[in-house]
Design a protein around this motif. Structure first.
Motif, PDB file in Angstrom:
ATOM      1  N   ILE A  67      19.359  10.258-101.598  1.00  0.00           N
ATOM      2  CA  ILE A  67      18.008  10.222-101.035  1.00  0.00           C
ATOM      3  C   ILE A  67      17.632  11.612-100.523  1.00  0.00           C
ATOM      4  O   ILE A  67      18.364  12.217 -99.757  1.00  0.00           O
ATOM      5  CB  ILE A  67      17.918   9.204 -99.879  1.00  0.00           C
ATOM      6  CG1 ILE A  67      18.440   7.834-100.333  1.00  0.00           C
ATOM      7  CG2 ILE A  67      16.482   9.084 -99.381  1.00  0.00           C
ATOM      8  CD1 ILE A  67      18.470   6.795 -99.229  1.00  0.00           C
ATOM      9  N   ARG A  68      16.471  12.062-100.962  1.00  0.00           N
ATOM     10  CA  ARG A  68      15.968  13.375-100.553  1.00  0.00           C
ATOM     11  C   ARG A  68      14.580  13.216 -99.936  1.00  0.00           C
ATOM     12  O   ARG A  68      13.735  12.486-100.470  1.00  0.00           O
ATOM     13  CB  ARG A  68      15.887  14.297-101.774  1.00  0.00           C
ATOM     14  CG  ARG A  68      15.352  15.687-101.503  1.00  0.00           C
ATOM     15  CD  ARG A  68      15.391  16.529-102.768  1.00  0.00           C
ATOM     16  NE  ARG A  68      14.459  16.070-103.781  1.00  0.00           N
ATOM     17  CZ  ARG A  68      13.205  16.501-103.906  1.00  0.00           C
ATOM     18  NH1 ARG A  68      12.726  17.421-103.060  1.00  0.00           N
ATOM     19  NH2 ARG A  68      12.405  16.040-104.864  1.00  0.00           N
ATOM     20  N   LEU A  69      14.355  13.866 -98.806  1.00  0.00           N
ATOM     21  CA  LEU A  69      13.012  13.910 -98.238  1.00  0.00           C
ATOM     22  C   LEU A  69      12.252  14.995 -98.984  1.00  0.00           C
ATOM     23  O   LEU A  69      12.525  16.179 -98.814  1.00  0.00           O
ATOM     24  CB  LEU A  69      13.064  14.189 -96.729  1.00  0.00           C
ATOM     25  CG  LEU A  69      11.805  13.862 -95.924  1.00  0.00           C
ATOM     26  CD1 LEU A  69      12.131  13.699 -94.435  1.00  0.00           C
ATOM     27  CD2 LEU A  69      10.747  14.952 -96.096  1.00  0.00           C
ATOM     28  N   ALA A  70      11.315  14.593 -99.830  1.00  0.00           N
ATOM     29  CA  ALA A  70      10.623  15.543-100.702  1.00  0.00           C
ATOM     30  C   ALA A  70       9.604  16.382 -99.934  1.00  0.00           C
ATOM     31  O   ALA A  70       9.571  17.604-100.058  1.00  0.00           O
ATOM     32  CB  ALA A  70       9.942  14.798-101.844  1.00  0.00           C
ATOM     33  N   PHE A  71       8.763  15.726 -99.125  1.00  0.00           N
ATOM     34  CA  PHE A  71       7.800  16.461 -98.306  1.00  0.00           C
ATOM     35  C   PHE A  71       7.162  15.517 -97.290  1.00  0.00           C
ATOM     36  O   PHE A  71       7.202  14.300 -97.437  1.00  0.00           O
ATOM     37  CB  PHE A  71       6.715  17.150 -99.150  1.00  0.00           C
ATOM     38  CG  PHE A  71       5.902  16.228-100.026  1.00  0.00           C
ATOM     39  CD1 PHE A  71       4.682  15.721 -99.596  1.00  0.00           C
ATOM     40  CD2 PHE A  71       6.340  15.889-101.299  1.00  0.00           C
ATOM     41  CE1 PHE A  71       3.927  14.890-100.398  1.00  0.00           C
ATOM     42  CE2 PHE A  71       5.594  15.057-102.125  1.00  0.00           C
ATOM     43  CZ  PHE A  71       4.380  14.559-101.675  1.00  0.00           C
ATOM     44  N   ARG A  72       6.587  16.103 -96.246  1.00  0.00           N
ATOM     45  CA  ARG A  72       5.925  15.341 -95.192  1.00  0.00           C
ATOM     46  C   ARG A  72       4.429  15.269 -95.461  1.00  0.00           C
ATOM     47  O   ARG A  72       3.866  16.150 -96.118  1.00  0.00           O
ATOM     48  CB  ARG A  72       6.203  15.967 -93.823  1.00  0.00           C
ATOM     49  CG  ARG A  72       7.670  15.855 -93.409  1.00  0.00           C
ATOM     50  CD  ARG A  72       7.964  16.608 -92.121  1.00  0.00           C
ATOM     51  NE  ARG A  72       9.330  16.391 -91.666  1.00  0.00           N
ATOM     52  CZ  ARG A  72      10.406  16.991 -92.156  1.00  0.00           C
ATOM     53  NH1 ARG A  72      10.265  17.884 -93.136  1.00  0.00           N
ATOM     54  NH2 ARG A  72      11.612  16.725 -91.680  1.00  0.00           N
ATOM     55  N   VAL A  73       3.804  14.219 -94.922  1.00  0.00           N
ATOM     56  CA  VAL A  73       2.376  13.982 -95.162  1.00  0.00           C
ATOM     57  C   VAL A  73       1.688  13.719 -93.824  1.00  0.00           C
ATOM     58  O   VAL A  73       2.135  12.881 -93.040  1.00  0.00           O
ATOM     59  CB  VAL A  73       2.161  12.789 -96.111  1.00  0.00           C
ATOM     60  CG1 VAL A  73       0.663  12.571 -96.364  1.00  0.00           C
ATOM     61  CG2 VAL A  73       2.897  12.999 -97.432  1.00  0.00           C
ATOM     62  N   SER A  74       0.591  14.411 -93.597  1.00  0.00           N
ATOM     63  CA  SER A  74      -0.166  14.251 -92.357  1.00  0.00           C
ATOM     64  C   SER A  74      -0.904  12.918 -92.331  1.00  0.00           C
ATOM     65  O   SER A  74      -1.342  12.409 -93.372  1.00  0.00           O
ATOM     66  CB  SER A  74      -1.174  15.396 -92.219  1.00  0.00           C
ATOM     67  OG  SER A  74      -2.113  15.108 -91.210  1.00  0.00           O
ATOM     68  N   ARG A  75      -1.084  12.382 -91.141  1.00  0.00           N
ATOM     69  CA  ARG A  75      -1.863  11.147 -90.995  1.00  0.00           C
ATOM     70  C   ARG A  75      -3.309  11.339 -91.427  1.00  0.00           C
ATOM     71  O   ARG A  75      -4.010  10.376 -91.738  1.00  0.00           O
ATOM     72  CB  ARG A  75      -1.783  10.661 -89.543  1.00  0.00           C
ATOM     73  CG  ARG A  75      -2.475  11.550 -88.537  1.00  0.00           C
ATOM     74  CD  ARG A  75      -2.170  11.131 -87.107  1.00  0.00           C
ATOM     75  NE  ARG A  75      -0.821  11.512 -86.725  1.00  0.00           N
ATOM     76  CZ  ARG A  75      -0.258  11.220 -85.557  1.00  0.00           C
ATOM     77  NH1 ARG A  75      -0.906  10.510 -84.678  1.00  0.00           N
ATOM     78  NH2 ARG A  75       0.964  11.624 -85.289  1.00  0.00           N
ATOM     79  N   ARG A  76      -3.768  12.586 -91.461  1.00  0.00           N
ATOM     80  CA  ARG A  76      -5.145  12.867 -91.870  1.00  0.00           C
ATOM     81  C   ARG A  76      -5.373  12.631 -93.366  1.00  0.00           C
ATOM     82  O   ARG A  76      -6.520  12.660 -93.828  1.00  0.00           O
ATOM     83  CB  ARG A  76      -5.517  14.307 -91.517  1.00  0.00           C
ATOM     84  CG  ARG A  76      -5.567  14.575 -90.019  1.00  0.00           C
ATOM     85  CD  ARG A  76      -6.138  15.955 -89.710  1.00  0.00           C
ATOM     86  NE  ARG A  76      -5.303  17.025 -90.255  1.00  0.00           N
ATOM     87  CZ  ARG A  76      -4.243  17.538 -89.626  1.00  0.00           C
ATOM     88  NH1 ARG A  76      -3.889  17.077 -88.438  1.00  0.00           N
ATOM     89  NH2 ARG A  76      -3.546  18.505 -90.172  1.00  0.00           N
ATOM     90  N   SER A  77      -4.307  12.383 -94.106  1.00  0.00           N
ATOM     91  CA  SER A  77      -4.432  12.133 -95.551  1.00  0.00           C
ATOM     92  C   SER A  77      -4.763  10.685 -95.866  1.00  0.00           C
ATOM     93  O   SER A  77      -4.813  10.308 -97.040  1.00  0.00           O
ATOM     94  CB  SER A  77      -3.126  12.525 -96.261  1.00  0.00           C
ATOM     95  OG  SER A  77      -2.892  13.913 -96.147  1.00  0.00           O
ATOM     96  N   PHE A  78      -4.980   9.854 -94.825  1.00  0.00           N
ATOM     97  CA  PHE A  78      -5.192   8.424 -95.021  1.00  0.00           C
ATOM     98  C   PHE A  78      -6.492   7.948 -94.384  1.00  0.00           C
ATOM     99  O   PHE A  78      -7.002   8.540 -93.441  1.00  0.00           O
ATOM    100  CB  PHE A  78      -4.032   7.629 -94.400  1.00  0.00           C
ATOM    101  CG  PHE A  78      -2.680   7.952 -94.966  1.00  0.00           C
ATOM    102  CD1 PHE A  78      -2.183   7.262 -96.043  1.00  0.00           C
ATOM    103  CD2 PHE A  78      -1.908   8.966 -94.411  1.00  0.00           C
ATOM    104  CE1 PHE A  78      -0.936   7.563 -96.561  1.00  0.00           C
ATOM    105  CE2 PHE A  78      -0.662   9.268 -94.913  1.00  0.00           C
ATOM    106  CZ  PHE A  78      -0.174   8.570 -96.003  1.00  0.00           C
ATOM    107  N   LEU A  79      -6.963   6.818 -94.892  1.00  0.00           N
ATOM    108  CA  LEU A  79      -8.079   6.103 -94.297  1.00  0.00           C
ATOM    109  C   LEU A  79      -7.686   4.628 -94.182  1.00  0.00           C
ATOM    110  O   LEU A  79      -7.380   4.006 -95.197  1.00  0.00           O
ATOM    111  CB  LEU A  79      -9.325   6.235 -95.162  1.00  0.00           C
ATOM    112  CG  LEU A  79     -10.579   5.542 -94.612  1.00  0.00           C
ATOM    113  CD1 LEU A  79     -11.142   6.327 -93.438  1.00  0.00           C
ATOM    114  CD2 LEU A  79     -11.616   5.352 -95.688  1.00  0.00           C
ATOM    115  N   PRO A  80      -7.710   4.063 -92.982  1.00  0.00           N
ATOM    116  CA  PRO A  80      -7.805   4.748 -91.690  1.00  0.00           C
ATOM    117  C   PRO A  80      -6.519   5.521 -91.406  1.00  0.00           C
ATOM    118  O   PRO A  80      -5.456   5.157 -91.934  1.00  0.00           O
ATOM    119  CB  PRO A  80      -7.972   3.583 -90.702  1.00  0.00           C
ATOM    120  CG  PRO A  80      -7.258   2.440 -91.360  1.00  0.00           C
ATOM    121  CD  PRO A  80      -7.504   2.609 -92.833  1.00  0.00           C
ATOM    122  N   PRO A  81      -6.578   6.558 -90.576  1.00  0.00           N
ATOM    123  CA  PRO A  81      -5.359   7.319 -90.283  1.00  0.00           C
ATOM    124  C   PRO A  81      -4.356   6.438 -89.513  1.00  0.00           C
ATOM    125  O   PRO A  81      -4.745   5.776 -88.548  1.00  0.00           O
ATOM    126  CB  PRO A  81      -5.862   8.465 -89.396  1.00  0.00           C
ATOM    127  CG  PRO A  81      -7.333   8.507 -89.609  1.00  0.00           C
ATOM    128  CD  PRO A  81      -7.756   7.119 -89.917  1.00  0.00           C
TER     129      PRO A  81
END
Length: 277
Positions: free
Chosen positions: A175-189
């Motif tokens: 298992i590899r953590l590929a990258f992090r994602v901000s809550r701002r990338s979603f609706l609703p956050p």
């Protein structure tokens, strides 16, 4: 902001409101979607299964790349929307239902399938355990989960996040953590940050576990009371199996005074084998 507005308008046109019980937070960041698909290395020979396509942020790119694409969507309104949207694409099939309840082996019959998805936070771990059961046919999963869950699954022995799920998944997956994602990338956050995991399953255990169910019992008992020494945490299990605990520790080359969070996968496997009657 444009993508968020488009997502909001799409929901309004479809008469859909995000449902808390399904953990719906719709991805609306094209750059993140592209990066997920790139991480999964989707190509014209790929059979892909997307879990929770929602409004289709990932789906459009997957449909343009994959040789065959299955979409599993629990929300009937979203499933109907996706069915209409891809009605003219014979390579896309929409399956309405709960991925935890569906018999995927009868619905997706190809011998090799890549799994992709933005997993609902509240059921991400059960979904991953379900994918582990399907690992012979689904050797790779690139999935978005809550960042804390991702960090737990990639954690190392001796760290705060290291625990039962870490060890159980590590027995069958790289298992590899590929990258992090901000809550701002979603609706609703969402209230939390997210991360994308690249999971590569092994059909056989990555180390010799002995009896697999016995291994799971040992791991769970070891972490049952996290601060206990292993000699205390495993005493009841050893008695129940009729195994001399001190001798088992000696055979496993594990110190009875160690704590569970300090053992790596190999040590747990040795201990599990030594505790087998």
């Amino acid at each position: 902001m444009g993508a968020r507005r488009e997502a909001r308008e799409a929901l309004a046109v479809a008469g859909i409101r995000p449902r808390k019980r399904w953990g719906q937070h719709f991805l609306c960041d094209a750059a993140v979607a592209h990066r997920i698909v790139e991480t999964a290395q989707i190509g014209p020979r790929t059979v892909a299964l997307e879990i929770g396509p929602g409004l289709g942020a990932l789906t459009d790119e997957l449909a343009g790349r994959a040789g065959r694409l299955y979409l599993v969507e629990i929300d009937p309104a979203l499933a109907a929307r996706l069915t209409a949207r891809y009605a003219e694409n014979p390579r896309v099939r929409v399956i309405e239902g709960d991925v935890l309840a569906l018999a995927l082996e009868t619905l997706v019959t190809e011998p090799r399938v890549t799994v992709i998805g933005n997993l609902p936070y509240n059921v991400a771990i059960p979904i991953l355990f379900g994918l582990c059961e399907q690992r012979a046919r689904m050797p790779q999963a690139v999935v978005m989960v809550q960042r804390e869950v991702a960090e737990r699954l990639v954690s190392r022995p001796g760290t705060r996040d290291y625990g039962v799920t870490t060890v159980l998944f590590r027995a069958f997956a790289d298992i590899r953590l590929a990258f992090r994602v901000s809550r701002r990338s979603f609706l609703p956050p969402p209230r939390v940050e997210s991360a994308v995991l690249d999971v590569r399953w092994s059909v056989a255990p990555r180390v010799d576990l002995g009896d697999e169910e016995g291994f799971r019992e040992v791991v769970r008992a070891s972490f049952g009371q996290r601060r206990k020494l292993l000699r205390n945490a495993l005493a009841a299990l050893a008695r129940g199996r009729g195994v001399d605990l001190e001798s088992a520790f000696a055979r496993a080359e594990v110190a009875p005074s160690a704590r569970a969070e300090t053992l790596d996968l190999d040590a747990f496997a040795r201990l599990a084998r030594a505790l087998t009657p």
